[in-house]
Design an enzyme around this catalytic site. Structure first.
Site, PDB file in Angstrom:
ATOM      1  N   HIS A  74      50.351  40.538  20.203  1.00 61.26           N
ATOM      2  CA  HIS A  74      51.433  39.575  20.511  1.00 61.26           C
ATOM      3  C   HIS A  74      51.460  39.149  21.976  1.00 61.26           C
ATOM      4  O   HIS A  74      52.478  38.630  22.436  1.00 61.26           O
ATOM      5  CB  HIS A  74      52.816  40.119  20.115  1.00 61.26           C
ATOM      6  N   SER A 125      50.074  41.039  12.358  1.00 63.59           N
ATOM      7  CA  SER A 125      51.487  40.869  12.640  1.00 63.59           C
ATOM      8  C   SER A 125      51.779  39.407  12.928  1.00 63.59           C
ATOM      9  O   SER A 125      50.995  38.740  13.604  1.00 63.59           O
ATOM     10  CB  SER A 125      51.859  41.724  13.860  1.00 63.59           C
ATOM     11  N   GLU A 168      52.519  32.539  15.861  1.00 57.26           N
ATOM     12  CA  GLU A 168      51.246  33.223  16.081  1.00 57.26           C
ATOM     13  C   GLU A 168      51.058  34.324  15.051  1.00 57.26           C
ATOM     14  O   GLU A 168      51.996  34.793  14.439  1.00 57.26           O
ATOM     15  CB  GLU A 168      51.181  33.799  17.510  1.00 57.26           C
TER      16      GLU A 168
END
Length: 194
Positions: free
Chosen positions: A74, A122, A148
């Site tokens: 992330h 994720s 994303e």
């Protein structure tokens, strides 16, 4: 202010959520391409969210695969590749992407995937529409703005993991045997008998 907070402030958006799934990425090829599920529908994750079918539809139509970033953990300072396609099916959000092997971190990610040390996916998103059940406190997400999809160490949804990594010189027979072992591991799935 840095990272996602800076991006959100620039676009006037509210907090960005992340959901990591441990589940189904399959076959990372020698060119760095891989595919799998970034989100699974109808499953409560460790953050007490449940994603409904159709939640990604508008975001995918507006952004397309090119508008969704592939990141490491992330971190917006760590893009590691591009998504070639993203679509919803009956299981969840299916993704197909390619690591940018000219980038050092992407080469590291590929090596870690092959070693089985890095296997989670994720999603980073903004919840657009959702409702929290007052009794169960589960948030049912019906519309998500997807920003994303990251390759991560610890996913929020335990069934979103990289299933296998294609090795150089891998034979078809070995790949079929590995696939059969993975299928036998699924609860409730039994071989057919003649």
């Amino acid at each position: 202010m840095n990272g996602p907070a800076r991006i959100l402030a620039r676009h006037g958006a509210s907090a960005l959520n992340t959901k990591a799934l441990s589940g189904t990425l399959a076959n990372v090829a020698s060119d760095g391409s891989f595919e799998g599920y970034a989100a699974l529908f109808g499953r409560v994750d460790l953050g007490r969210d449940l994603i409904l079918p159709g939640a990604f539809a508008r975001s995918l139509a507006e952004r397309g695969a090119g508008g969704v970033r592939m990141l490491f953990q992330h971190d917006p300072a760590e893009p590691i590749g591009t998504w070639l396609s993203l679509h919803e099916d009956g299981v969840g959000l299916f993704v197909r992407g390619r690591l940018a092997l000219d980038v050092g971190r992407a080469r590291e990610v590929l090596a870690l995937m092959r070693a089985g040390a890095l296997d989670g996916l994720s999603i980073g998103f903004r919840a657009v529409e959702g409702r929290t059940d007052p009794r169960s406190r589960v948030r049912r997400l019906s519309r998500i703005d997807l920003w994303e999809v990251s390759v991560v160490t610890f996913p929020m949804q335990p069934d979103a993991r990289i299933a296998s990594v294609k090795r150089a010189g891998d034979t078809l027979t070995a790949a079929i045997r590995r696939g059969a072992r993975r299928l036998r591991a699924f609860p409730g799935l039994r071989p057919a008998t003649a």
